[in-house]
Design a protein around this motif. Structure first.
Motif: not given
Length: 194
Positions: A160-181
Motif C-alpha cells: 500500500d505504501n510502496w510508491e512513497r517508500l520507493t520514492e528515493n529510487f526515483s530521486i536517485l535516478l533523477q540525480s544520476a541523469r543530471l550529468s547527462t541532461q
C-alpha cells in the motif's frame, strides 16, 4: 523569515506526557520540522504543540511555513500517518514525499511474532537495501512468498505504501541523469533558486 527553498525536510511528532491545568497527566505532541537549506545547513524550521498528531494539524504547519517564507521543499521525509503526504502536497504540490523506511519497519515488526522477527527482518532488509526499485519489488515478492500467508497485514502495508517508500529510487535516478541532461539540471537549479 525562513529560506524560500529547502532541499530536504524531516517532519515528525514527538509524543510526551505533561500535566494539564487540572494536574492530570495528558499526552501532547510536539511537531518538529528540520530542514536542510540550499547551502547544506540544517535549520529547525519550527516546533508546534497539539493534543495529538493528525494530518489536519500538519496542514496548518505547512501553511504556517509557507506564510513564513517557504516557497518550495524538494523532498519531505515523513512517517506513515494517513493523509500526511496529501497535507504536504496541498501546500507544496511539487514536493516529493518519501515515507520513512525506519517507521515502516517499526510498524511492520509489531505484527510479526517474536520467534520470527530476526529472520523476517533479515529478509526484509533485502527489500529496503535493494539497489533499484525493480529489484526491491522482486525482493518484496520473495518476502511475500515466504511470509505473506503468516503476516498478510505487514505485506499489505508495504504494498500500500510502496510508491512513497520507493520514492528515493526515483530521486536517485533523477540525480544520476543530471550529468547527462544539462537542461534538466538547469530546471532543478531554477526551481531551487525561486
Amino acid at each position: 523569515m525562513l529560506d524560500p527553498v529547502y532541499a530536504i525536510c524531516w517532519l515528525d511528532a514527538i509524543h510526551y506526557k505533561v500535566k494539564d491545568d487540572k494536574g492530570r497527566a495528558v499526552t501532547r505532541a510536539i511537531y518538529d520540522i528540520l530542514g536542510i537549506n540550499k547551502s547544506g545547513y540544517k535549520d529547525l524550521l519550527g516546533m508546534y504543540i497539539s493534543e495529538s498528531e493528525v494530518a489536519n494539524f500538519w496542514l496548518d504547519v505547512m501553511t504556517d511555513l509557507q506564510n513564513r517564507g517557504v516557497r518550495d521543499i524538494l523532498i519531505c521525509c515523513v512517517d506513515g500517518l494517513k493523509g500526511f503526504p496529501d497535507a504536504i502536497q496541498s501546500v507544496f504540490p511539487e514536493t516529493s514525499v518519501l515515507l520513512c523506511v525506519v517507521h515502516q519497519i517499526r510498524n511492520s515488526i509489531k505484527y510479526v511474532g517474536s520467534k520470527h522477527q530476526k529472520e523476517f527482518l533479515k529478509n526484509l532488509k533485502t527489500v529496503y537495501g535493494a539497489v533499484s526499485k525493480d529489484s526491491a519489488l522482486a525482493q518484496l515478492d520473495m518476502v511475500d512468498e515466504k511470509w505473506g500467508e503468516m503476516y498478510p497485514i505487514v505485506i499489505k502495508s508495504w504494498r500500500d505504501n510502496w510508491e512513497r517508500l520507493t520514492e528515493n529510487f526515483s530521486i536517485l535516478l533523477q540525480s544520476a541523469r543530471l550529468s547527462t541532461q544539462p537542461i534538466r539540471l538547469r530546471a532543478i537549479i531554477v526551481r531551487c533558486a525561486k
